[in-house]
Scaffold this active site. Structure first.
Site, PDB file in Angstrom:
ATOM      1  N   ILE A  94       0.795  -1.215   0.089  1.00 52.43           N
ATOM      2  CA  ILE A  94      -0.047  -0.259   0.024  1.00 52.43           C
ATOM      3  C   ILE A  94       1.101   1.402   0.070  1.00 52.43           C
ATOM      4  CG2 ILE A  94      -1.649   1.442   1.444  1.00 52.43           C
ATOM      5  CD1 ILE A  94      -3.099  -1.236   0.324  1.00 52.43           C
ATOM      6  N   ASN A 108      -6.886  -3.949   6.246  1.00 50.40           N
ATOM      7  CA  ASN A 108      -6.092  -5.281   5.598  1.00 50.40           C
ATOM      8  C   ASN A 108      -6.361  -6.470   6.334  1.00 50.40           C
ATOM      9  OD1 ASN A 108      -4.265  -6.603   3.840  1.00 50.40           O
ATOM     10  ND2 ASN A 108      -2.855  -6.804   5.530  1.00 50.40           N
ATOM     11  N   HIS A 110      -4.893 -10.224   7.170  1.00 46.67           N
ATOM     12  CA  HIS A 110      -3.760 -10.903   7.046  1.00 46.67           C
ATOM     13  C   HIS A 110      -3.919 -12.408   7.760  1.00 46.67           C
ATOM     14  CE1 HIS A 110       0.555 -11.745   7.184  1.00 46.67           C
ATOM     15  NE2 HIS A 110       0.234 -11.999   8.342  1.00 46.67           N
ATOM     16  N   ASP A 151       1.873  -4.701   7.821  1.00 47.42           N
ATOM     17  CA  ASP A 151       1.293  -5.390   8.926  1.00 47.42           C
ATOM     18  C   ASP A 151       1.344  -5.028  10.342  1.00 47.42           C
ATOM     19  OD1 ASP A 151       2.058  -8.469   7.105  1.00 47.42           O
ATOM     20  OD2 ASP A 151       0.440  -7.178   6.912  1.00 47.42           O
ATOM     21  N   GLU A 181     -11.027 -15.395   8.164  1.00 45.45           N
ATOM     22  CA  GLU A 181     -10.956 -14.207   7.446  1.00 45.45           C
ATOM     23  C   GLU A 181     -12.310 -14.101   6.754  1.00 45.45           C
ATOM     24  OE1 GLU A 181      -7.902 -14.447   3.978  1.00 45.45           O
ATOM     25  OE2 GLU A 181      -6.756 -16.174   5.259  1.00 45.45           O
TER      26      GLU A 181
END
Ligand code: GRF
Length: 197
Positions: A94, A108, A110, A151, A181
């Site tokens: 990004i 995001n 992860h 992250d 997720e």
């Protein structure tokens, strides 16, 4: 209404989970105004098309250097004016420019329990290979805000998934997607959308 842009690179199963969440009513007050993929011809763009969501490709390969790609991506997203940008299986760094323009406006997903198995080089299947190599018994997924690190932004949500003896990286990746997720990413978007109501 929370207007979101979803950034993708491949299969788009996380995009699919967001779409399903919106269409089922579990994710409220949210509209996907666009999908941007860094790769052409990926199934994530098919998913967008099937649901009437505008999709487009912006690839670093189409620019003379990374800085010009970063500028173009930032300008395009600024033009679309989302309230939130969601990196969902997005394999491109990004741009710092985008983070500066949308502070606490980018999230995001992860595929590990940050701060384990994250940072440079930990993405996609590589994460699950490292989990199995280390022999941890619990892994999972994390939704976090994107800052200028990899992250490293503030954690929003996490969900644990047990590692099983017969797991391969592929089996584990699929279970982490299904059991973590695809649950915590739509939930996180819904929470942000509810704050906006
Ligand atoms: C998943 O492992 C996700 O955690 C990672 O990218 C992979 C593919 O995601 N970020 P998707 O199916 O394209 O959403």
């Amino acid at each position: 209404m929370l207007k979101i842009i979803v950034l993708v690179s491949g299969g788009g199963t996380n995009l699919g989970a967001i779409i399903e969440g919106i269409e089922s009513g579990r994710v409220k007050n949210t509209e996907i105004i666009g999908v941007i993929s860094n790769n052409p011809g990926v199934y994530a763009l098919e998913r967008a098309k099937e649901h009437g969501i505008p999709g487009e490709v912006m690839s670093p390969k189409d620019y003379p250097d990374r800085d010009s790609f970063n500028m173009a991506l930032t300008e395009r997203i600024t033009e679309l004016a989302p309230d939130l940008i969601v990196a969902a299986g997005f394999m491109v760094r990004i741009p710092e420019l985008l983070v500066e323009r949308f502070p606490k406006g980018i999230i995001n997903i992860h595929p590990s329990l940050i701060p384990s198995f994250c940072g440079k080089g930990y993405y996609g299947l590589r994460v699950h290979e490292a989990v199995l190599e280390r022999g941890v018994k619990v892994t999972g997924a994390t939704v976090h805000y994107v800052d200028n690190g990899i992250d490293t932004g503030p954690i929003i949500a996490q969900k644990p998934v047990y590692v099983l003896p017969e797991d391969t990286p592929e089996i584990l990746q699929r279970r982490v997607m299904e059991e973590a997720e695809w649950i915590i990413l739509p939930e996180a978007i819904n929470s942000i959308a509810e704050e906006k109501m």
